[in-house]
Design an enzyme around this catalytic site. Structure first.
Site, mmCIF file in Angstrom:
data_model
loop_
_atom_site.group_PDB
_atom_site.id
_atom_site.type_symbol
_atom_site.label_atom_id
_atom_site.label_comp_id
_atom_site.label_asym_id
_atom_site.label_seq_id
_atom_site.Cartn_x
_atom_site.Cartn_y
_atom_site.Cartn_z
ATOM 1 N N ASN A 18 -0.975 -1.474 13.029
ATOM 2 C CA ASN A 18 0.187 -0.708 13.107
ATOM 3 C C ASN A 18 1.088 -0.576 11.621
ATOM 4 O O ASN A 18 -0.137 -0.531 10.963
ATOM 5 C CB ASN A 18 1.394 -1.860 13.575
ATOM 6 N N ARG A 19 2.082 0.427 11.371
ATOM 7 C CA ARG A 19 1.949 0.273 10.220
ATOM 8 C C ARG A 19 2.402 -0.148 9.228
ATOM 9 O O ARG A 19 1.586 0.228 7.946
ATOM 10 C CB ARG A 19 3.874 1.597 10.612
ATOM 11 N N GLU A 77 -0.494 -2.672 8.408
ATOM 12 C CA GLU A 77 -1.195 -2.842 7.967
ATOM 13 C C GLU A 77 -2.085 -1.835 7.885
ATOM 14 O O GLU A 77 -2.806 -2.281 6.584
ATOM 15 C CB GLU A 77 -1.889 -3.337 9.347
ATOM 16 N N ASP A 127 -0.917 -6.841 20.990
ATOM 17 C CA ASP A 127 -1.942 -7.193 22.596
ATOM 18 C C ASP A 127 -1.817 -6.883 23.648
ATOM 19 O O ASP A 127 -3.043 -5.713 24.086
ATOM 20 C CB ASP A 127 -1.725 -8.597 22.442
#
Length: 522
Positions: A214-215, A217, A284
């Site tokens: 994601n952004r 991470e 997920d």
């Protein structure tokens, strides 16, 4: 996405089949304690939650496996749990979700990861999380446990169509374990998709097919913030080059997903705005959707489009709730799904192209679509019985409703219909037997039949199969035509005549009671 693109994707999802997907990662048990946040405690300035119920759900890699099952895939979970009550709860919940637990390794020296969430509602409003308490260890698995996990996972790969790695930094996705699995999977020609932990660390995923950070991470992985599509593309290029990936999916929450390929191609796929209730499980769901789609041979851009839809549906839920293939197809068609297993009602569809999209997708998913049509003025028990009988012939029932103009054309009389077309359609859609209702203006349903191509055309009343209008259209493409008969003593015309002939009870005049006119209703 335009209509043609949505149609293509809906048909692709409908034809997914049941791919077998290996999920490697950290199995987590989520416990939800629900209650009424009714007041502030007298002991301290904290909210007092009066517990009403509690439930267990799967999290982490276990949730990814559950979501694959919800999408119609066959998940195989390779994970580590402890030797405790929470481990038993994980196994029981996996069984309920339809996930085989043969790949679970028990480690008596570590606890099963547990996330206990407390959710409270006030003044009957939507519940929100108040507190989360975690019990876990982040020690890396090694020795006998790591070896057992590698053996189980690599033994499953030859029978699988894709491999997913769900890293929650609880010690399972070590370099040793992941590298062994990636090497065997890529040698077997399988796509390997990895979702990094919150740390953003991707070193273990070298030579995987793709990663889905994601952004936040992504920013941690490259050491700089990711606040725009351009920055996401630059970060994606760095991840692809550094780790030898085929491509990277950088998920940008409400801004969509940026796809970066090793060949230098970059695409941003925006998502539509939604009401966000809970972001839990969204990552997920994105991973599960990309995994199932990749197992079925879809390309990166289509995977991103579908992941946007599935992730968007997930954030509209509270907690980790599997999103089904049916929900994705319905969302692509612009509506909500109806289910024969729930008391949910159907919906009125105003656009024939949209309804054709829905019908094709359901047929691609193996469902049998039944169609019937009529005026349905003054809905009565005879109509309900016949519609229930029609619905029993397949999985979905579509009802074509004659418009007000076409009812008058059919010589029902100048005062017919009594109930307006929009209200007739809404009443039909409210019946449990009906999945979709659509109003049409023509004297015959030929245009609807040609566009929808239902599997079965049925008609109630005194018709024989040879008298059913539209039979030639359906029979021409190999469909079925059935006559369902009539309920004796019940017909709209008879009811109308009975009302017209009824004498008034007042002695002040002899005027017949006026029939209900929806256009004059307050």
């Amino acid at each position: 996405m335009d209509s043609a693109e949505r149609t293509r994707l809906a048909e692709a999802v409908g034809g997914w089949g049941s791919p077998r997907v290996l999920v490697l990662g950290d199995a987590i048990l989520d416990e939800y304690v629900w209650g009424d946040a009714e007041r502030v405690s007298q002991e301290a300035p904290v909210m007092l939650l009066r517990e009403e119920s509690r439930e267990f759900r799967l999290g982490g890699a276990a949730n990814v496996a559950q979501m694959i099952a919800g999408l119609g895939g066959e998940p195989v979970l390779a994970a580590v749990v402890g030797d405790d009550a929470e481990a038993s709860e994980v196994l029981e919940t996996l069984e309920i979700a339809g996930v085989a637990a043969g790949g679970i390794v028990h480690d008596p020296l570590r606890p099963t990861t547990l996330k206990r969430r407390f959710l409270g509602r006030a003044q009957n409003r939507h519940p929100h999380q108040i507190l989360r308490v975690d019990r876990e260890t982040r020690d890396a698995v090694d020795g006998e446990i790591a070896g057992a996990l590698i053996d189980i996972a690599t033994a499953e790969i030859p029978a699988c169509d894709a491999v997913l790695i769900s890293d929650y930094a609880k010690g399972v996705c070590t370099d040793e374990v992941v590298s062994a699995v990636v090497q065997v999977a890529r040698a077997a020609g399988l796509p390997v998709i990895a979702d990094p932990s919150g740390s953003g660390r991707c070193d273990a995923f070298k030579y995987a097919t793709a990663v889905t950070p994601n952004r936040a991470e992504t920013g941690k992985a490259v050491g700089r913030p990711v606040t725009s599509a351009e920055e996401a593309f630059a970060a994606g290029r760095e991840l692809v080059e550094k780790h030898g990936l085929d491509h990277a999916f950088v998920t940008l929450d409400s801004d969509g997903i940026a796809v970066v390929r090793a060949d230098g191609t970059e695409t941003l796929h925006p998502t539509r705005r939604r009401t966000v209730y809970d972001i839990t499980g969204a990552g997920d769901m994105v991973l599960a959707t990309i995994g199932v789609g990749a197992a079925c041979g879809l390309g990166p851009d289509d995977l991103a489009r579908l992941a946007n839809v599935a992730g968007g549906l997930e954030v509209e839920q509270v907690g980790c709730v599997p999103i089904t293939r049916d929900q994705i197809v319905a969302d692509l068609a612009g509506g909500k799904p109806a289910s024969k297993q729930t008391p949910a009602t159907g919906r009125v569809v105003t656009d024939l192209d949209e309804l054709a999209l829905i019908v094709r997708a359901r047929q691609e998913a193996g469902e049998k679509v039944v169609f019937t049509n009529g005026c349905f003025d003054l809905l009565h028990a005879g109509h309900v019985g016949y519609l229930e009988e029609a619905a029993a012939l397949g999985d979905r029932l579509v009802v074509g409703v004659n418009s007000d103009a076409s009812v008058r054309t059919l010589n029902k009389g100048p005062e017919r219909p009594i109930v307006a077309e929009s209200q007739r359609a809404s009443l039909l859609a409210a019946l449990k037997a009906v999945d979709y209702a659509i109003v049409f203006d023509e004297e015959t349903p030929h245009r609807l039949l040609e566009a929808l191509r239902p599997d079965v055309l049925v008609k109630g009343g005194t018709y024989t199969p040879e008298q059913i209008v539209g039979r030639e259209v359906v029979l021409a493409y190999g469909g079925e035509v059935k006559a369902l008969g009539v309920t004796e003593g019940l017909s709209t015309t008879a009811i109308v005549e009975k009302v017209r002939d009824k004498k008034p009870t007042s002695t002040s005049g002899t005027t017949k009671p006026r029939l209900y006119d929806p256009s004059r209703a307050a």
